[in-house]
Scaffold this motif. Sequence first.
Motif, PDB file in Angstrom:
ATOM      1  N   LYS A  77      16.981  46.655  62.828  1.00  0.00           N
ATOM      2  CA  LYS A  77      16.687  45.787  63.977  1.00  0.00           C
ATOM      3  C   LYS A  77      16.417  46.620  65.218  1.00  0.00           C
ATOM      4  N   PRO A  78      15.440  46.270  66.035  1.00  0.00           N
ATOM      5  CA  PRO A  78      15.287  47.006  67.290  1.00  0.00           C
ATOM      6  C   PRO A  78      16.385  46.554  68.243  1.00  0.00           C
ATOM      7  N   THR A  79      16.555  47.296  69.301  1.00  0.00           N
ATOM      8  CA  THR A  79      17.631  47.000  70.234  1.00  0.00           C
ATOM      9  C   THR A  79      17.292  45.803  71.113  1.00  0.00           C
ATOM     10  N   VAL A  80      18.278  44.995  71.366  1.00  0.00           N
ATOM     11  CA  VAL A  80      18.181  43.995  72.434  1.00  0.00           C
ATOM     12  C   VAL A  80      19.097  44.495  73.537  1.00  0.00           C
ATOM     13  N   HIS A  81      18.499  44.923  74.648  1.00  0.00           N
ATOM     14  CA  HIS A  81      19.282  45.427  75.778  1.00  0.00           C
ATOM     15  C   HIS A  81      19.443  44.311  76.794  1.00  0.00           C
ATOM     16  N   VAL A  82      20.665  43.976  77.142  1.00  0.00           N
ATOM     17  CA  VAL A  82      20.874  42.932  78.142  1.00  0.00           C
ATOM     18  C   VAL A  82      21.232  43.571  79.477  1.00  0.00           C
ATOM     19  N   HIS A  83      20.433  43.264  80.495  1.00  0.00           N
ATOM     20  CA  HIS A  83      20.683  43.775  81.845  1.00  0.00           C
ATOM     21  C   HIS A  83      21.126  42.595  82.705  1.00  0.00           C
ATOM     22  N   ASP A  84      22.364  42.623  83.157  1.00  0.00           N
ATOM     23  CA  ASP A  84      22.900  41.538  83.984  1.00  0.00           C
ATOM     24  C   ASP A  84      22.821  41.908  85.454  1.00  0.00           C
ATOM     25  N   PHE A  85      22.447  40.957  86.281  1.00  0.00           N
ATOM     26  CA  PHE A  85      22.358  41.201  87.726  1.00  0.00           C
ATOM     27  C   PHE A  85      23.181  40.160  88.467  1.00  0.00           C
ATOM     28  N   ALA A  86      23.651  40.556  89.648  1.00  0.00           N
ATOM     29  CA  ALA A  86      24.538  39.669  90.409  1.00  0.00           C
ATOM     30  C   ALA A  86      23.784  38.465  90.954  1.00  0.00           C
ATOM     31  N   PRO A 118       3.494  37.522  66.609  1.00  0.00           N
ATOM     32  CA  PRO A 118       2.966  38.874  66.368  1.00  0.00           C
ATOM     33  C   PRO A 118       2.108  39.393  67.511  1.00  0.00           C
ATOM     34  N   ARG A 119       1.365  38.530  68.187  1.00  0.00           N
ATOM     35  CA  ARG A 119       0.543  38.976  69.331  1.00  0.00           C
ATOM     36  C   ARG A 119       1.443  39.388  70.505  1.00  0.00           C
ATOM     37  N   ILE A 120       2.512  38.624  70.707  1.00  0.00           N
ATOM     38  CA  ILE A 120       3.457  38.925  71.793  1.00  0.00           C
ATOM     39  C   ILE A 120       4.171  40.258  71.545  1.00  0.00           C
ATOM     40  N   LEU A 121       4.506  40.514  70.287  1.00  0.00           N
ATOM     41  CA  LEU A 121       5.285  41.727  69.973  1.00  0.00           C
ATOM     42  C   LEU A 121       4.451  42.995  70.011  1.00  0.00           C
ATOM     43  N   ASP A 122       3.124  42.853  70.047  1.00  0.00           N
ATOM     44  CA  ASP A 122       2.251  44.034  70.072  1.00  0.00           C
ATOM     45  C   ASP A 122       2.109  44.497  71.527  1.00  0.00           C
ATOM     46  N   THR A 123       3.189  45.060  72.032  1.00  0.00           N
ATOM     47  CA  THR A 123       3.241  45.469  73.433  1.00  0.00           C
ATOM     48  C   THR A 123       4.119  46.702  73.586  1.00  0.00           C
ATOM     49  N   GLU A 124       3.807  47.500  74.592  1.00  0.00           N
ATOM     50  CA  GLU A 124       4.629  48.681  74.864  1.00  0.00           C
ATOM     51  C   GLU A 124       6.005  48.284  75.381  1.00  0.00           C
ATOM     52  N   ALA A 125       6.061  47.211  76.159  1.00  0.00           N
ATOM     53  CA  ALA A 125       7.349  46.790  76.728  1.00  0.00           C
ATOM     54  C   ALA A 125       7.441  45.268  76.703  1.00  0.00           C
ATOM     55  N   LEU A 126       8.596  44.772  76.257  1.00  0.00           N
ATOM     56  CA  LEU A 126       8.806  43.325  76.154  1.00  0.00           C
ATOM     57  C   LEU A 126      10.060  42.950  76.942  1.00  0.00           C
ATOM     58  N   PHE A 127       9.877  42.075  77.927  1.00  0.00           N
ATOM     59  CA  PHE A 127      10.991  41.621  78.754  1.00  0.00           C
ATOM     60  C   PHE A 127      11.226  40.135  78.513  1.00  0.00           C
ATOM     61  N   LEU A 128      12.495  39.767  78.470  1.00  0.00           N
ATOM     62  CA  LEU A 128      12.880  38.352  78.434  1.00  0.00           C
ATOM     63  C   LEU A 128      13.661  38.088  79.713  1.00  0.00           C
ATOM     64  N   HIS A 129      13.138  37.192  80.538  1.00  0.00           N
ATOM     65  CA  HIS A 129      13.692  36.950  81.876  1.00  0.00           C
ATOM     66  C   HIS A 129      14.129  35.492  81.975  1.00  0.00           C
ATOM     67  N   PHE A 130      15.432  35.287  82.148  1.00  0.00           N
ATOM     68  CA  PHE A 130      15.924  33.922  82.371  1.00  0.00           C
ATOM     69  C   PHE A 130      17.158  33.987  83.248  1.00  0.00           C
ATOM     70  N   GLU A 131      17.492  32.855  83.839  1.00  0.00           N
ATOM     71  CA  GLU A 131      18.572  32.810  84.829  1.00  0.00           C
ATOM     72  C   GLU A 131      19.459  31.590  84.592  1.00  0.00           C
ATOM     73  N   GLY A 132      20.719  31.701  84.985  1.00  0.00           N
ATOM     74  CA  GLY A 132      21.628  30.557  84.928  1.00  0.00           C
ATOM     75  C   GLY A 132      22.552  30.615  83.726  1.00  0.00           C
ATOM     76  N   GLU A 133      23.750  30.038  83.923  1.00  0.00           N
ATOM     77  CA  GLU A 133      24.778  30.054  82.879  1.00  0.00           C
ATOM     78  C   GLU A 133      24.393  29.216  81.671  1.00  0.00           C
ATOM     79  N   ASP A 134      23.680  28.097  81.907  1.00  0.00           N
ATOM     80  CA  ASP A 134      23.329  27.234  80.770  1.00  0.00           C
ATOM     81  C   ASP A 134      22.385  27.951  79.806  1.00  0.00           C
ATOM     82  N   LYS A 135      21.418  28.664  80.365  1.00  0.00           N
ATOM     83  CA  LYS A 135      20.500  29.413  79.500  1.00  0.00           C
ATOM     84  C   LYS A 135      21.216  30.598  78.837  1.00  0.00           C
ATOM     85  N   ARG A 136      22.178  31.181  79.559  1.00  0.00           N
ATOM     86  CA  ARG A 136      22.905  32.312  78.978  1.00  0.00           C
ATOM     87  C   ARG A 136      23.667  31.889  77.724  1.00  0.00           C
TER      88      ARG A 136
END
Length: 232
Positions: A3-12, A183-201
């Motif tokens: 599996k590739p890494t899923v890195h989670v970056h949390d911000f205040a 597959p089209r989305i994954l063909d990228t040098e960098a992939l970011f997933l951006h979401f906010e809020g406790e409900d989505k978390r």
Amino acid sequence: MSKPTVHVHDFADRLTLADKLSQKIEAQLKKGIAARGHAVLAVSGGSTPKALFALLARTRVDWSKITVTLVDERWVPETSERSNAAMVRNLLLKQNAEKATFLPLYNGAKDPVAGSAELTKAIAALPTPFDVVVLGMGTDGHTASFFPGGDHLAQALDLKGKDTVVAMEANDAGEPRITLTLPRILDTEALFLHFEGEDKRKVFDEARAGGDYPIAAVLSQSKTPVDVYWSP
Ligand code: 6PG
């Protein structure tokens, strides 16, 4: 394959997140331009990326060498307030980023099924891999237009599929949509997933633990690492 890494970056807070993500994207676009002379940035619509877009518009990269496109679109003209393309034009393609080339997904065909052949050609004309893809996420665990119960969900998520765009209708999607496929989305040098809020978390944590949400397909694939940007 592991599996590739899923890195989670949390911000205040959301502004700090937008600032850091904008810097990350800027660096990645510069890297792409240095390596290949051009770069492709595919962004999501919805409301979450608005602050990010405003910051990106001011970044000092050579936007004349960048093509901006969307990950998905509601099948509406840009006169609609639901248009992701209109949002990108109004917030991202401003200031320095005015010089970017924009490829919208809505092409005026009567519906996304009718529009998909022409759009497939337009997407195929873009350089690959993309440099940056930014995904969002809904509280139902959808990302791009991969909606739970979507009529072409399996086709869109098929990692062996040859399609790059797929039409999608779903109860909670509002109007018919068009989406880049997984597959089209994954063909990228960098992939970011951006979401906010406790409900989505909560949904994200469940999906990561194996819950049955469309976003789980992005988190469990073995091709492309995912950098997750989250704030409350
Ligand atoms: C769209 C999107 C979609 C979005 C999520 C999150 O067109 O709706 O691209 O996948 O990223 O729905 O939307 P919000 O940021 O508005 O919560």
